[in-house]
Design a protein around this motif. Sequence first.
Motif, PDB file in Angstrom:
ATOM      1  N   SER A 165     -21.859  92.383 -71.334  1.00 58.53           N
ATOM      2  CA  SER A 165     -21.448  92.964 -72.609  1.00 58.53           C
ATOM      3  C   SER A 165     -22.186  92.266 -73.747  1.00 58.53           C
ATOM      4  N   PRO A 166     -22.925  93.003 -74.555  1.00 58.90           N
ATOM      5  CA  PRO A 166     -23.657  92.347 -75.653  1.00 58.90           C
ATOM      6  C   PRO A 166     -22.727  91.652 -76.641  1.00 58.90           C
ATOM      7  N   ALA A 167     -21.588  92.245 -76.915  1.00 61.84           N
ATOM      8  CA  ALA A 167     -20.658  91.629 -77.863  1.00 61.84           C
ATOM      9  C   ALA A 167     -20.075  90.339 -77.307  1.00 61.84           C
ATOM     10  N   LEU A 168     -19.727  90.342 -76.022  1.00 65.55           N
ATOM     11  CA  LEU A 168     -19.139  89.144 -75.428  1.00 65.55           C
ATOM     12  C   LEU A 168     -20.196  88.067 -75.193  1.00 65.55           C
ATOM     13  N   THR A 169     -21.421  88.468 -74.902  1.00 67.79           N
ATOM     14  CA  THR A 169     -22.510  87.490 -74.787  1.00 67.79           C
ATOM     15  C   THR A 169     -22.725  86.779 -76.120  1.00 67.79           C
ATOM     16  N   GLU A 170     -22.703  87.551 -77.207  1.00 70.51           N
ATOM     17  CA  GLU A 170     -22.863  86.973 -78.542  1.00 70.51           C
ATOM     18  C   GLU A 170     -21.708  86.028 -78.868  1.00 70.51           C
ATOM     19  N   LEU A 171     -20.495  86.447 -78.513  1.00 69.90           N
ATOM     20  CA  LEU A 171     -19.326  85.595 -78.767  1.00 69.90           C
ATOM     21  C   LEU A 171     -19.402  84.314 -77.943  1.00 69.90           C
ATOM     22  N   ALA A 172     -19.835  84.429 -76.687  1.00 71.25           N
ATOM     23  CA  ALA A 172     -19.963  83.249 -75.823  1.00 71.25           C
ATOM     24  C   ALA A 172     -20.928  82.238 -76.429  1.00 71.25           C
ATOM     25  N   ASP A 173     -22.062  82.727 -76.931  1.00 74.12           N
ATOM     26  CA  ASP A 173     -23.043  81.838 -77.559  1.00 74.12           C
ATOM     27  C   ASP A 173     -22.458  81.189 -78.820  1.00 74.12           C
ATOM     28  N   TYR A 174     -21.746  81.979 -79.598  1.00 78.44           N
ATOM     29  CA  TYR A 174     -21.161  81.473 -80.837  1.00 78.44           C
ATOM     30  C   TYR A 174     -20.168  80.346 -80.556  1.00 78.44           C
ATOM     31  N   VAL A 175     -19.293  80.554 -79.589  1.00 75.58           N
ATOM     32  CA  VAL A 175     -18.278  79.533 -79.290  1.00 75.58           C
ATOM     33  C   VAL A 175     -18.939  78.282 -78.717  1.00 75.58           C
ATOM     34  N   ALA A 176     -19.892  78.459 -77.814  1.00 72.01           N
ATOM     35  CA  ALA A 176     -20.567  77.309 -77.209  1.00 72.01           C
ATOM     36  C   ALA A 176     -21.281  76.479 -78.270  1.00 72.01           C
ATOM     37  N   VAL A 177     -21.959  77.152 -79.181  1.00 70.17           N
ATOM     38  CA  VAL A 177     -22.668  76.442 -80.252  1.00 70.17           C
ATOM     39  C   VAL A 177     -21.676  75.777 -81.202  1.00 70.17           C
ATOM     40  N   ALA A 178     -20.573  76.457 -81.506  1.00 70.46           N
ATOM     41  CA  ALA A 178     -19.572  75.890 -82.413  1.00 70.46           C
ATOM     42  C   ALA A 178     -18.982  74.603 -81.851  1.00 70.46           C
ATOM     43  N   VAL A 179     -18.670  74.603 -80.572  1.00 70.74           N
ATOM     44  CA  VAL A 179     -18.115  73.402 -79.942  1.00 70.74           C
ATOM     45  C   VAL A 179     -19.152  72.284 -79.945  1.00 70.74           C
ATOM     46  N   ARG A 180     -20.368  72.614 -79.567  1.00 67.46           N
ATOM     47  CA  ARG A 180     -21.418  71.592 -79.518  1.00 67.46           C
ATOM     48  C   ARG A 180     -21.680  70.988 -80.894  1.00 67.46           C
ATOM     49  N   GLU A 181     -21.779  71.839 -81.911  1.00 63.29           N
ATOM     50  CA  GLU A 181     -22.048  71.345 -83.256  1.00 63.29           C
ATOM     51  C   GLU A 181     -20.891  70.501 -83.778  1.00 63.29           C
ATOM     52  N   ALA A 182     -19.670  70.872 -83.412  1.00 63.81           N
ATOM     53  CA  ALA A 182     -18.505  70.094 -83.836  1.00 63.81           C
ATOM     54  C   ALA A 182     -18.531  68.698 -83.226  1.00 63.81           C
ATOM     55  N   VAL A 183     -18.921  68.624 -81.949  1.00 57.59           N
ATOM     56  CA  VAL A 183     -18.993  67.326 -81.277  1.00 57.59           C
ATOM     57  C   VAL A 183     -20.134  66.482 -81.862  1.00 57.59           C
ATOM     58  N   LEU A 184     -21.250  67.096 -82.171  1.00 59.02           N
ATOM     59  CA  LEU A 184     -22.357  66.357 -82.775  1.00 59.02           C
ATOM     60  C   LEU A 184     -21.986  65.842 -84.167  1.00 59.02           C
ATOM     61  N   ALA A 185     -21.228  66.645 -84.919  1.00 62.77           N
ATOM     62  CA  ALA A 185     -20.838  66.238 -86.270  1.00 62.77           C
ATOM     63  C   ALA A 185     -19.776  65.146 -86.253  1.00 62.77           C
ATOM     64  N   ASP A 186     -18.949  65.145 -85.219  1.00 61.80           N
ATOM     65  CA  ASP A 186     -17.885  64.144 -85.110  1.00 61.80           C
ATOM     66  C   ASP A 186     -17.838  63.685 -83.658  1.00 61.80           C
ATOM     67  N   PRO A 187     -18.759  62.788 -83.264  1.00 64.11           N
ATOM     68  CA  PRO A 187     -18.900  62.416 -81.851  1.00 64.11           C
ATOM     69  C   PRO A 187     -17.829  61.440 -81.374  1.00 64.11           C
ATOM     70  N   ASP A 188     -16.590  61.907 -81.431  1.00 68.69           N
ATOM     71  CA  ASP A 188     -15.483  61.100 -80.906  1.00 68.69           C
ATOM     72  C   ASP A 188     -15.732  60.846 -79.421  1.00 68.69           C
ATOM     73  N   PRO A 189     -15.715  59.588 -78.964  1.00 71.15           N
ATOM     74  CA  PRO A 189     -16.065  59.287 -77.570  1.00 71.15           C
ATOM     75  C   PRO A 189     -15.230  60.063 -76.546  1.00 71.15           C
ATOM     76  N   ASP A 190     -13.933  60.180 -76.788  1.00 68.92           N
ATOM     77  CA  ASP A 190     -13.105  60.916 -75.825  1.00 68.92           C
ATOM     78  C   ASP A 190     -13.473  62.394 -75.796  1.00 68.92           C
ATOM     79  N   ALA A 191     -13.786  62.944 -76.978  1.00 72.52           N
ATOM     80  CA  ALA A 191     -14.211  64.339 -77.027  1.00 72.52           C
ATOM     81  C   ALA A 191     -15.545  64.521 -76.312  1.00 72.52           C
ATOM     82  N   VAL A 192     -16.463  63.572 -76.488  1.00 69.38           N
ATOM     83  CA  VAL A 192     -17.773  63.663 -75.848  1.00 69.38           C
ATOM     84  C   VAL A 192     -17.647  63.540 -74.338  1.00 69.38           C
ATOM     85  N   VAL A 193     -16.735  62.688 -73.871  1.00 66.09           N
ATOM     86  CA  VAL A 193     -16.504  62.592 -72.424  1.00 66.09           C
ATOM     87  C   VAL A 193     -16.033  63.941 -71.882  1.00 66.09           C
ATOM     88  N   GLY A 194     -15.103  64.580 -72.582  1.00 63.79           N
ATOM     89  CA  GLY A 194     -14.630  65.891 -72.150  1.00 63.79           C
ATOM     90  C   GLY A 194     -15.720  66.940 -72.195  1.00 63.79           C
TER      91      GLY A 194
END
Length: 416
Positions: A348-377
């Motif tokens: 599904s093009p819409a769900l593929t786009e959403l999957a990329d958006y969520v994955a990038v959002a989580v990654r960018e959040a961890v990079l912006a606030d690299p809490d060690p426990d969050a990074v381990v998870g």
Amino acid sequence: MTALPDATDDTLDQRRRNATTAWQTFVERGGNEHVVRPEILDSWQRSASAATLEVAEAPLADESDTASFWNGSPLQVAVERVEADLRQTAQDGDLVLAVTDTDARILWTCGGRVMRRKAETVNFVAGGRWDDRSVGTNALDLAARTSQTSMVFAAEHYAPMVHNWVCWAAPVHDPVTGEQLGVIDLSTTWERTHPIGLATARVMARLIETAMPNSRQHSRLPDLQPSAPPGLSITLLGQASAVLDGRRLLLNRRQTEILALLAIHPDGLSLGQLHALLYGDEPVTASTLKSEVSHLRAALGGALSSRPYQLQMPVELDVDQVIRLIRSGQVRKAVAAYAGDLLPGTNSPALTELADYVAVAVREAVLADPDPDAVVGYGAIAPSDTEVLEVCLAALGHQPHPAKALLKARLAAAHP
């Protein structure tokens, strides 16, 4: 399903003659000099007290009552889901298949060209009453009465109108409660008798049982989650699932994708919008999508409206929770809620786009606030993302932290 092969031979013909002799002895003398199976004899005796040998067709139940019982029932939903397999089996073997209620009233049939015509002449059709008091001994009634797989061959049928038939029937049960819901019967002409007939009936019954909708059952024990709030809870991250009022739904991949798109668009979607979001440029017909929506609506107990397609119950979506946590700065909780990629492999093009958006959002959040426990998870979900590990270790510097050794180990493992 493999077609039932012909099995005409001297042994089969002799078996037919023996059945005919036993039947003639019974109807003429009421005796049992020729041995028949106990369940056949019992049924003959019931039939003799109610049915007539001259019966030429099954009586028909009220058409509206039959339709009302069938439409929207668990059996109807399950049969619709596996209808293609049932019809293929009937066509391949020139069989007529029938699904009945527990009183041997036929609710649905399909058949090969020859057997379908034969069935119609004796009202082996929806609404036909095939209990042994109406038409005499037959496999539908025996399976419904005994809750066992049953076979009736040639003159083992009480009524001569089906002496040229062989019938195999198996009860259909609720796969959780064990309640008998009805019977599936496979019938053809006697010369096509084959040992796999009974096994085929059992397979067809199991096929229907596995397609039963979950949401109808208020007394189910498996999949029950008493602490779950009412409404629909959808998990798209990692292992996809949907739980309605505490009960897990059995959905195929496309139905899950449709459910996800409708949950993401709470105001509803038109048929065209849903088709574009689900299939993109794929050459898929609107009728195919409508069929999937129909199956999904049945699984949801009807709580899916049309024009527009819209979910009619409270919905909780794990994706929404992850995004809310990120936006509120709760990175550790967001990572904990992020169980993995959204519907991996979706087309599904819409769900593929959403999957990329969520994955990038989580990654960018961890990079912006690299809490060690969050990074381990996060590292457990994306073990090859070394940049996140490096950023976290750089932020820690020389500070001691219990997760530091694990972070270094994961980084080393990513660079063998």
